[in-house]
Design a protein around this motif. Structure first.
Motif, PDB file in Angstrom:
ATOM      1  N   PRO A  53      24.816 -17.141 -44.175  1.00  8.28           N
ATOM      2  CA  PRO A  53      26.017 -17.893 -43.799  1.00  8.28           C
ATOM      3  C   PRO A  53      26.549 -18.680 -44.996  1.00  8.28           C
ATOM      4  O   PRO A  53      25.785 -19.091 -45.871  1.00  8.28           O
ATOM      5  CB  PRO A  53      25.517 -18.845 -42.700  1.00  8.28           C
ATOM      6  CG  PRO A  53      24.182 -18.319 -42.278  1.00  8.28           C
ATOM      7  CD  PRO A  53      23.613 -17.605 -43.457  1.00  8.28           C
ATOM      8  N   VAL A  54      27.842 -18.889 -45.035  1.00 11.61           N
ATOM      9  CA  VAL A  54      28.443 -19.752 -46.056  1.00 11.61           C
ATOM     10  C   VAL A  54      28.245 -21.193 -45.598  1.00 11.61           C
ATOM     11  O   VAL A  54      28.611 -21.559 -44.487  1.00 11.61           O
ATOM     12  CB  VAL A  54      29.939 -19.438 -46.224  1.00 11.61           C
ATOM     13  CG1 VAL A  54      30.587 -20.414 -47.207  1.00 11.61           C
ATOM     14  CG2 VAL A  54      30.133 -17.997 -46.700  1.00 11.61           C
ATOM     15  N   ALA A  55      27.663 -22.003 -46.455  1.00  9.45           N
ATOM     16  CA  ALA A  55      27.307 -23.375 -46.090  1.00  9.45           C
ATOM     17  C   ALA A  55      28.508 -24.160 -45.571  1.00  9.45           C
ATOM     18  O   ALA A  55      29.563 -24.198 -46.220  1.00  9.45           O
ATOM     19  CB  ALA A  55      26.697 -24.092 -47.296  1.00  9.45           C
ATOM     20  N   GLY A  56      28.335 -24.738 -44.393  1.00 14.68           N
ATOM     21  CA  GLY A  56      29.364 -25.594 -43.818  1.00 14.68           C
ATOM     22  C   GLY A  56      30.561 -24.872 -43.242  1.00 14.68           C
ATOM     23  O   GLY A  56      31.557 -25.517 -42.890  1.00 14.68           O
ATOM     24  N   CYS A  57      30.504 -23.556 -43.121  1.00 15.23           N
ATOM     25  CA  CYS A  57      31.658 -22.783 -42.635  1.00 15.23           C
ATOM     26  C   CYS A  57      31.264 -21.895 -41.459  1.00 15.23           C
ATOM     27  O   CYS A  57      30.305 -21.112 -41.548  1.00 15.23           O
ATOM     28  CB  CYS A  57      32.231 -21.919 -43.750  1.00 15.23           C
ATOM     29  SG  CYS A  57      32.828 -22.853 -45.165  1.00 15.23           S
ATOM     30  N   GLU A  58      31.986 -22.021 -40.392  1.00 13.59           N
ATOM     31  CA  GLU A  58      31.709 -21.213 -39.207  1.00 13.59           C
ATOM     32  C   GLU A  58      32.306 -19.818 -39.369  1.00 13.59           C
ATOM     33  O   GLU A  58      33.393 -19.647 -39.916  1.00 13.59           O
ATOM     34  CB  GLU A  58      32.312 -21.893 -37.973  1.00 13.59           C
ATOM     35  CG  GLU A  58      31.957 -21.219 -36.664  1.00 13.59           C
ATOM     36  CD  GLU A  58      32.554 -21.946 -35.459  1.00 13.59           C
ATOM     37  OE1 GLU A  58      32.266 -21.538 -34.328  1.00 13.59           O
ATOM     38  OE2 GLU A  58      33.313 -22.921 -35.665  1.00 13.59           O
ATOM     39  N   ASN A  59      31.573 -18.816 -38.909  1.00  9.86           N
ATOM     40  CA  ASN A  59      32.033 -17.427 -38.918  1.00  9.86           C
ATOM     41  C   ASN A  59      32.321 -16.899 -40.328  1.00  9.86           C
ATOM     42  O   ASN A  59      33.196 -16.056 -40.525  1.00  9.86           O
ATOM     43  CB  ASN A  59      33.287 -17.255 -38.039  1.00  9.86           C
ATOM     44  CG  ASN A  59      33.015 -17.613 -36.594  1.00  9.86           C
ATOM     45  OD1 ASN A  59      31.917 -17.379 -36.082  1.00  9.86           O
ATOM     46  ND2 ASN A  59      34.001 -18.193 -35.928  1.00  9.86           N
ATOM     47  N   MET A  60      31.579 -17.408 -41.306  1.00  4.32           N
ATOM     48  CA  MET A  60      31.702 -16.906 -42.673  1.00  4.32           C
ATOM     49  C   MET A  60      30.326 -16.549 -43.209  1.00  4.32           C
ATOM     50  O   MET A  60      29.392 -17.356 -43.098  1.00  4.32           O
ATOM     51  CB  MET A  60      32.366 -17.932 -43.593  1.00  4.32           C
ATOM     52  CG  MET A  60      33.840 -18.134 -43.355  1.00  4.32           C
ATOM     53  SD  MET A  60      34.589 -19.203 -44.635  1.00  4.32           S
ATOM     54  CE  MET A  60      36.308 -19.147 -44.137  1.00  4.32           C
ATOM     55  N   PHE A  61      30.232 -15.360 -43.806  1.00  6.93           N
ATOM     56  CA  PHE A  61      28.980 -14.882 -44.373  1.00  6.93           C
ATOM     57  C   PHE A  61      29.237 -14.349 -45.776  1.00  6.93           C
ATOM     58  O   PHE A  61      30.376 -14.025 -46.133  1.00  6.93           O
ATOM     59  CB  PHE A  61      28.381 -13.779 -43.497  1.00  6.93           C
ATOM     60  CG  PHE A  61      28.081 -14.202 -42.091  1.00  6.93           C
ATOM     61  CD1 PHE A  61      26.837 -14.702 -41.739  1.00  6.93           C
ATOM     62  CD2 PHE A  61      29.072 -14.127 -41.098  1.00  6.93           C
ATOM     63  CE1 PHE A  61      26.561 -15.105 -40.442  1.00  6.93           C
ATOM     64  CE2 PHE A  61      28.805 -14.520 -39.799  1.00  6.93           C
ATOM     65  CZ  PHE A  61      27.548 -15.021 -39.477  1.00  6.93           C
ATOM     66  N   GLU A  62      28.164 -14.240 -46.557  1.00  6.96           N
ATOM     67  CA  GLU A  62      28.295 -13.701 -47.908  1.00  6.96           C
ATOM     68  C   GLU A  62      27.041 -12.947 -48.308  1.00  6.96           C
ATOM     69  O   GLU A  62      25.954 -13.207 -47.798  1.00  6.96           O
ATOM     70  CB  GLU A  62      28.578 -14.820 -48.911  1.00  6.96           C
ATOM     71  CG  GLU A  62      27.496 -15.881 -48.999  1.00  6.96           C
ATOM     72  CD  GLU A  62      27.888 -17.055 -49.890  1.00  6.96           C
ATOM     73  OE1 GLU A  62      29.038 -17.072 -50.396  1.00  6.96           O
ATOM     74  OE2 GLU A  62      27.048 -17.955 -50.080  1.00  6.96           O
ATOM     75  N   HIS A  63      27.228 -11.998 -49.205  1.00  6.80           N
ATOM     76  CA  HIS A  63      26.120 -11.252 -49.795  1.00  6.80           C
ATOM     77  C   HIS A  63      26.214 -11.411 -51.306  1.00  6.80           C
ATOM     78  O   HIS A  63      27.232 -11.878 -51.840  1.00  6.80           O
ATOM     79  CB  HIS A  63      26.185  -9.767 -49.404  1.00  6.80           C
ATOM     80  CG  HIS A  63      27.490  -9.113 -49.783  1.00  6.80           C
ATOM     81  ND1 HIS A  63      27.754  -8.661 -51.056  1.00  6.80           N
ATOM     82  CD2 HIS A  63      28.611  -8.856 -49.051  1.00  6.80           C
ATOM     83  CE1 HIS A  63      28.959  -8.147 -51.101  1.00  6.80           C
ATOM     84  NE2 HIS A  63      29.515  -8.257 -49.909  1.00  6.80           N
ATOM     85  N   ALA A  64      25.170 -11.053 -51.999  1.00  4.68           N
ATOM     86  CA  ALA A  64      25.179 -11.167 -53.459  1.00  4.68           C
ATOM     87  C   ALA A  64      26.085 -10.093 -54.059  1.00  4.68           C
ATOM     88  O   ALA A  64      26.018  -8.925 -53.665  1.00  4.68           O
ATOM     89  CB  ALA A  64      23.761 -11.016 -53.998  1.00  4.68           C
ATOM     90  N   HIS A  65      26.923 -10.500 -54.993  1.00  6.94           N
ATOM     91  CA  HIS A  65      27.789  -9.546 -55.672  1.00  6.94           C
ATOM     92  C   HIS A  65      26.918  -8.621 -56.516  1.00  6.94           C
ATOM     93  O   HIS A  65      26.044  -9.078 -57.249  1.00  6.94           O
ATOM     94  CB  HIS A  65      28.764 -10.299 -56.577  1.00  6.94           C
ATOM     95  CG  HIS A  65      29.935  -9.477 -57.008  1.00  6.94           C
ATOM     96  ND1 HIS A  65      29.854  -8.535 -58.004  1.00  6.94           N
ATOM     97  CD2 HIS A  65      31.218  -9.437 -56.573  1.00  6.94           C
ATOM     98  CE1 HIS A  65      31.026  -7.962 -58.171  1.00  6.94           C
ATOM     99  NE2 HIS A  65      31.878  -8.495 -57.317  1.00  6.94           N
ATOM    100  N   PRO A  66      27.103  -7.289 -56.407  1.00  8.93           N
ATOM    101  CA  PRO A  66      26.267  -6.365 -57.177  1.00  8.93           C
ATOM    102  C   PRO A  66      26.417  -6.587 -58.670  1.00  8.93           C
ATOM    103  O   PRO A  66      27.521  -6.799 -59.178  1.00  8.93           O
ATOM    104  CB  PRO A  66      26.782  -4.981 -56.754  1.00  8.93           C
ATOM    105  CG  PRO A  66      28.127  -5.215 -56.154  1.00  8.93           C
ATOM    106  CD  PRO A  66      28.098  -6.578 -55.576  1.00  8.93           C
TER     107      PRO A  66
END
Length: 372
Positions: A53-66
């Protein structure tokens, strides 16, 4: 009434660390108004496994950029992060892919059409330019051909950013044109900028790559004018960065104290400076890349109500002619830029009322037709 979930997936830096992130979040506000929940999956420069999850943000996710070519190839052919979010939310109706490679679009269409989930494509650029290894650069050039000519044949719907793209994708199953949008109700547009009485301030904000922007010509033109009580603020890069990008550029000592390089600032800080400037300026050559896209910096400065000096790329000329604010350059010569700078100094506009042309609520109707 909740109509289901839309997943927005791409290489944007959430929540507002890039122009692309600001675009998709604004588009998500339209979807929310129309009864959909939007979940965002972006990319982070941090190194970690899986999805977080993106810290402090609802309904937001992230993965590591290749980082490596191997990671990049694997990422391009994988939809595992989208599948993870689908399992979490369960009522996904549409997936919108933001500027992903053609093979990612084809993979997503193959996997999710079996689940009766529409796969749409948000296209904001046609470009061959990229950093990285030789194989990546060769692939990017090939992928640009595929995206500009065939993405609308694969996707269930296209979101285009300009009239040039609209014409190219006119045979898409569904099509909507959304320029870079803003939410003028957001507090960032209502900041009180610092006063600079008696000083006419020009502003540029962005990270030029030397191919897309002609910031060196802006600096040279400003130096040539060298008008008393004028100032040029450059946001996004340091003076060292500028010298590396434009090694042949030179700033005379007698003008040096009239130019400041702030380096990177937050989106909020940048908008505060744009709100406070007397004229925004950026120069781009009229080519396929710039005409197919739409400059976010123009949408934001136009919203701030300040005059804009720029070239007639994409659809910006239409907006400048409509507002009567700013200077549309006939060419990219330093002389033309200098003349526009002088004109703006001598014809200062004091009205900085916020302009609603790019407010997201102005695009609800056409987006509703697209989502039906």
């Amino acid at each position: 009434m909740n109509k289901g979930t839309i997943i927005y997936y791409g290489g944007f830096s959430l929540p507002d660390k890039s122009a692309s992130a600001n675009r998709v979040v604004s588009n998500g506000k339209i979807f929310e108004k129309l009864g959909y929940k939007t979940v965002f999956i972006g990319a982070s420069e941090d190194s970690f496994d899986g999805l977080r999850p993106v810290a402090g943000c609802e309904n937001m996710f992230e993965h590591a950029h290749p980082k490596s070519t191997k990671q990049w190839l694997r990422h391009m052919l994988s939809v595992e992060h989208i599948e993870t979010v689908i399992e979490k939310y369960g009522d996904v109706k549409k997936i919108i892919l933001y500027n992903v490679p053609m093979f990612t679009l084809m993979k997503a269409k193959k996997v999710f059409s079996k689940r009766n989930i529409e796969v749409c494509y948000d296209c904001t650029e046609w470009t061959k330019d990229t950093d990285g290894s030789l194989p990546k650069r060769i692939f990017k050039a090939f992928d640009e051909i595929l995206i500009s000519n065939f993405s609308h044949r694969v996707a269930d719907g296209m979101i285009a950013i300009s009239s040039m793209m609209e014409k190219k994708y006119k045979k898409a199953k569904k099509l909507v044109v959304l320029p870079p949008l803003v939410d003028i109700n957001d507090e960032i547009w209502h900041q009180k900028p610092d006063l600079h009485e008696g000083i006419f301030e020009f502003c540029f904000a962005g990270i030029p790559d030397g191919k897309k922007e002609s910031l060196d010509k802006v600096v040279e033109a400003f130096c040539n004018v060298n008008k008393k009580n004028t100032f040029l603020r450059i946001i996004g890069i340091t003076e060292n960065d500028f010298n590396k990008i434009y090694p042949e550029s030179y700033i005379p000592k007698n003008v040096r104290n009239k130019i400041t390089f702030t380096g990177r600032l937050s989106h909020e800080e940048t908008i505060k400076y744009v709100l406070g400037c007397d004229c925004y300026i950026f120069i781009r050559r009229s080519d396929k890349r710039n005409n197919a896209g739409f400059p976010t910096k123009f949408a934001e400065s136009y919203t701030c109500g300040v005059p804009v000096i720029t070239t007639d790329v994409s659809d910006v000329g239409e907006y400048i002619r409509k507002s009567g604010k700013g200077s549309l350059l006939k060419d990219m010569t330093v002389q033309s830029i200098s003349e526009a700078i002088l004109y703006q100094i001598e014809n200062k506009t004091r009205d900085k009322t916020l302009n609603t042309a790019f407010h997201y609520e102005s695009f609800i109707r056409q987006t509703e037709n697209f989502l039906k």
